[in-house]
Design a protein around this motif. Sequence first.
Motif, PDB file in Angstrom:
ATOM      1  N   LEU A 233       0.868  -1.244  -0.007  1.00  0.00           N
ATOM      2  CA  LEU A 233      -0.148  -0.002  -0.024  1.00  0.00           C
ATOM      3  C   LEU A 233       0.861   1.313   0.069  1.00  0.00           C
ATOM      4  CD1 LEU A 233      -2.857   0.854   2.569  1.00  0.00           C
ATOM      5  CD2 LEU A 233      -0.724   2.085   2.864  1.00  0.00           C
ATOM      6  N   SER A 234       0.461   2.082  -0.572  1.00  0.00           N
ATOM      7  CA  SER A 234       1.061   3.649  -0.498  1.00  0.00           C
ATOM      8  C   SER A 234      -0.133   4.598  -0.094  1.00  0.00           C
ATOM      9  CB  SER A 234       1.445   4.099  -1.771  1.00  0.00           C
ATOM     10  OG  SER A 234       2.665   3.463  -2.129  1.00  0.00           O
ATOM     11  N   GLY A 235       0.296   5.585   0.717  1.00  0.00           N
ATOM     12  CA  GLY A 235      -0.460   6.873   1.207  1.00  0.00           C
ATOM     13  C   GLY A 235       0.223   7.759   1.710  1.00  0.00           C
ATOM     14  N   ALA A 236      -0.906   8.940   2.037  1.00  0.00           N
ATOM     15  CA  ALA A 236       0.017  10.198   2.311  1.00  0.00           C
ATOM     16  C   ALA A 236      -0.917  11.067   2.877  1.00  0.00           C
ATOM     17  CB  ALA A 236       0.645  10.612   1.162  1.00  0.00           C
ATOM     18  N   GLU A 237      -0.518  11.934   3.713  1.00  0.00           N
ATOM     19  CA  GLU A 237      -1.565  13.425   3.717  1.00  0.00           C
ATOM     20  C   GLU A 237      -1.391  14.121   2.527  1.00  0.00           C
ATOM     21  OE1 GLU A 237      -0.230  15.518   7.284  1.00  0.00           O
ATOM     22  OE2 GLU A 237      -0.327  13.737   8.858  1.00  0.00           O
TER      23      GLU A 237
END
Length: 310
Positions: A233-237
Motif C-alpha cells: 500500500l502507498s498513502g499520504a497526507e
Amino acid sequence: MQASVLLLKPKNLVEIIKIQTTILKSIHDFMTDRGFLQLMPVLTSTVTDPLWPDPGSTIEGTPKIKYAGRELTLTQSMILHKQVAVAMGLDKIYIMSPNIRLEKSFRKITRRHLFEFTQMDFEIKGASMDSVMSLVEDLVIYVLERVKKERAEELEKLGRDLKIPSKPFPRYTSHEMIEKYGKEWEETASKLHDTPFWVTCFKREFYDREDPERPGHYRNYDLIYPEGYGEALSGAEREWEYKRIISRITADGLDPKNFEPYLALAREGLLVPSAGAGIGIERLVWFATGAEHIGDIQPFRRVPGEEIFL
Ligand code: AMP
Ligand code: MG
C-alpha cells in the motif's frame, strides 16, 4: 474460448478465488463498519495521477483515448478524484478502483507487477498520517483473520501458513532503509521481515504533503509485506493549497496544463486537507495465498511482457 486459456489456468484457481472473495467481502465489511461511503470508479478522465516522480514507477506512458472530439486519459489512479470528492463533502470514501499502468516488460520478473490491477483506494477529510496508518493496521489484521478463519481448508490445500501480525507494525524511514539495504531495499527488507512494516518519508508525486516544519521530508507512507512480497500500500497526507501544489508540479517538470481542471479548484481554494491510501487487491490476494507470481492468482493474466490471451 481459446483452448490455450484453459491450459494456462492457474493451479488451485478455485481455492485462490474463494480466498479473494473473502478478502473483498471483509474489506467491504470493515470499511462500511468504519463509516466509509463507497464511490464507483472513474475509468476515463481529463486528468489522472502522473505517477511521477515515484521512484517505484516505470510506465511506458499514460494511456489515452479519443472520445467525442477530445482526448481522455485512462485511470492510473483516482488520487485527484479522491481529493475532489472529499471537497464535495464526501468526508470518508473508498473506491474499488481499476488502474491501467503500462508497466515496462522487464517488470515481469519482479513477480508483483501487473499492467492492470485494482486498488482499494480511500481518503479521509482532515486525517493525520498516524490515524490512517492505525486504520490500515486494523484492516490488514481483520482481513487476514477472516481469511484464516473462513478459508482454513483452502489455505491448507495451498500449503499457506498465514501469520496474523500484531499492532503496531514496525516503522522505518526510507532514508533508514536506503542506508541499511541500498536503493533496492524493498525486496531485501521484505524478505528479512516476518511481519508487515511501514516505511515513511518518500520524495514522490506532488500531491503527497511535504512536512511544513521539515522541508525535504514528506508525510507519506508505504506498507510492505513480509517474506519478499514487497509493497502492499502507498498513502499520504495531501497537499491542498494552490501555491504548494503548483510549485511542486513545476519542480517535478510536469506541465500544469495537464492538471488544469484540478488546479482550477485548488486556485479557488476549494480543496481541503485529507489523508488516505490505496491497497492493491491482487497483491493482497497474492500474499494471502502465497502464490509464486502475482499473475498466478488471475484467471486472465495481465503480466507486463507476457502474451495476452483473453
Ligand atoms: P501506488 O499508489 O502507486 O503505490 O499504488 C497503490 C498500490 O497498488 C500499491 O501499493 C500496490 O499494492 C498496488 N499496485 C501499484 N502498482 C501495481 C502494479 N503494477 N501491479 C499490481 N499492483 C500494483
Ligand atoms: Mg506505491
